[in-house]
Design a protein around this motif. Sequence first.
Motif, short mmCIF file in Angstrom:
data_model
loop_
_atom_site.label_atom_id
_atom_site.label_comp_id
_atom_site.label_asym_id
_atom_site.label_seq_id
_atom_site.Cartn_x
_atom_site.Cartn_y
_atom_site.Cartn_z
N ILE A 104 20.97 38.87 58.27
CA ILE A 104 20.68 37.46 58.61
C ILE A 104 21.89 36.75 59.20
O ILE A 104 21.76 35.65 59.74
CB ILE A 104 20.14 36.66 57.39
CG1 ILE A 104 21.18 36.59 56.28
CG2 ILE A 104 18.82 37.24 56.90
CD1 ILE A 104 20.82 35.57 55.18
N PHE A 105 23.06 37.37 59.07
CA PHE A 105 24.27 36.78 59.65
C PHE A 105 24.07 36.52 61.14
O PHE A 105 24.50 35.48 61.67
CB PHE A 105 25.43 37.77 59.44
CG PHE A 105 26.76 37.34 60.01
CD1 PHE A 105 27.71 36.72 59.20
CD2 PHE A 105 27.09 37.58 61.34
CE1 PHE A 105 28.95 36.34 59.72
CE2 PHE A 105 28.31 37.20 61.85
CZ PHE A 105 29.25 36.58 61.04
N TYR A 106 23.43 37.47 61.81
CA TYR A 106 23.43 37.45 63.28
C TYR A 106 22.64 36.30 63.90
O TYR A 106 23.18 35.57 64.73
CB TYR A 106 23.03 38.82 63.82
CG TYR A 106 24.08 39.86 63.48
CD1 TYR A 106 25.29 39.87 64.14
CD2 TYR A 106 23.88 40.76 62.44
CE1 TYR A 106 26.29 40.78 63.80
CE2 TYR A 106 24.87 41.68 62.10
CZ TYR A 106 26.08 41.69 62.78
OH TYR A 106 27.07 42.57 62.44
N PRO A 107 21.36 36.10 63.53
CA PRO A 107 20.68 34.95 64.15
C PRO A 107 21.36 33.63 63.80
O PRO A 107 21.44 32.72 64.64
CB PRO A 107 19.25 35.01 63.57
CG PRO A 107 19.30 36.00 62.46
CD PRO A 107 20.46 36.89 62.69
N TYR A 108 21.88 33.53 62.58
CA TYR A 108 22.59 32.30 62.18
C TYR A 108 23.83 32.11 63.04
O TYR A 108 24.07 31.02 63.59
CB TYR A 108 22.94 32.40 60.69
CG TYR A 108 23.78 31.27 60.16
CD1 TYR A 108 23.34 29.96 60.24
CD2 TYR A 108 25.01 31.52 59.54
CE1 TYR A 108 24.11 28.91 59.75
CE2 TYR A 108 25.79 30.49 59.05
CZ TYR A 108 25.34 29.19 59.16
OH TYR A 108 26.10 28.16 58.67
N MET A 109 24.60 33.16 63.21
CA MET A 109 25.83 33.06 64.02
C MET A 109 25.50 32.74 65.47
O MET A 109 26.14 31.89 66.10
CB MET A 109 26.60 34.39 63.90
CG MET A 109 27.89 34.46 64.67
SD MET A 109 27.63 35.13 66.31
CE MET A 109 27.52 36.87 65.95
#
Length: 520
Positions: free
Chosen positions: A390-395
């Motif tokens: 989930i780090f990626y879409p948030y980042m």
Amino acid sequence: MRYENGSLRKEEYFYCRMEEVMKKAQVIIDKEYIVSSIDKRIYGSFIEHLGRAVYEGIYQPESPFADEQGFRKDTLELVKECNVPIVRYPGGNFVSSYRWEDGVGPKEKRPSQVDLAWQVVETNQFGLNEFTDWAKKAGTEVMMAVNLGTRGIQESKELLEYCNFKGGTQMSDLRKEHGYEAPHNIKTWCLGNEMDGPWQIGNKTAVEYARLAHETGKAMKILDPSIELVACGSSNSHMPTFGDWEATVLDECYDTVDYVSMHQYYGNADNDSASFLASSVDLDQFITTVASICDYVKGKHHGSKNINISLDEWNVWYHSNEADKKLEKWIQKPHQLEDVYNFEDALLVGSMLITMLRHADRVKIGCLAQLVNVIAPIMTSDTGAWRQTIFYPYMHAATLGQGTVLNTIVKSPVYEAKKHGEAPYLDCVVVDNGEKEEVVIFAVNKDLEEDMEVTLDLRQYAGYRVQEHIVMQHDDLKAVNTEADPDNVVPKSSGNARVEDGVLNVVFGKTSWNVIRLAR
Ligand code: AHR
């Protein structure tokens, strides 16, 4: 374009087959049709004294990764990578029986206390001054919550005085004595946490909370009129008091508060991925309803001020539920709420971000709950830190989604989900970053089986070309990133988006998260 005998050329045949098989969607924008400018705080996050969020997450003096203040440098790096604009602190349920005074001053004099919310022992070795120091290093703002569970007007006023008053009073001089000459100048304040929830220490009826929130907020704004206040809304849209709670609280607090909070978590315990991914439809409805209640109260008060929304807890949360039931009580920093996120969780997080952005005229603050170790995009161990799926879409959203949201019409085929009913296969939002002269498209194809062909007329953006098409896709919806295999699910700049004759043509792979950057 057939051969003389009427048969198709090979490539024509392929194209026609694709036409038959592939779903199609159209995205329509007009650069003058703006939803709103984006308040950067929409990409906020949350650190609660819970599990290993503070201790071992951001603060671990004994770690080889610690800096001179005991902050984990590896965590700080990943937080900075996400460009997190604001972090809510210190809770959550924790705040409702917290004494902020226990966490300031000389560390050796700070008492250990029982934390009733999470049934652990809190050592208070980390408190508000450490948090403001950490926030500075992380390049983020602080969003502070006051305890309206076991405490009230006086303690909230004293906390604000300690944080924001220039000096010459008991509380502001105490701050100076603790080594902080300049005020912290914290702008955004939450009036309690989830006060409608029976699990909350000091749970209240809407009327009880409304009076306390109004009087506390009134006192706080007399002391510092520059602050912004968030009243507690419902803990989720399924609360039996949902709707009435917001109407009652905002009716009482209309003159005092600036935002009402929303909290929403989703899970896939039934392993029905189509329904799980349709949860963004539910979030959309939730936001629309809360905004309507805000407007009802504004109308009732003949007011000119909009109450906006602070979605200050949102995420996927369910993986750790069973493990958490088995945890030993009254220990320190247990592995609590340590959800290991999979690829489909990242898709829903992407869809939730798209939904929030589509409502950027009302959703001004958002806090991905939480930031480190506890239902978090970032995990730590004694040997390092890594990025969950989930780090990626948030980042991506936090770093690339700046500027204004365009009214994004999505003409997508739909499906019927067991939960949440009709849902579009395509979630999409377009952001115009005027400053960088860049247009950014965020999109999730929720189709579990098929790719989707999408077009978007870009002629108002003459000369714009695809700079990058980032895709996050994995064959296995349940694939995860772990410390041993941290790059199992990662985005790649591998997309096929292209602009031809002013039209963007792209095929979004089945179950994929996509970010397309366009510029001249
Ligand atoms: O984020 C975890 C918990 O979820 C928070 O403490 C509480 O506010 C919510 O119920």
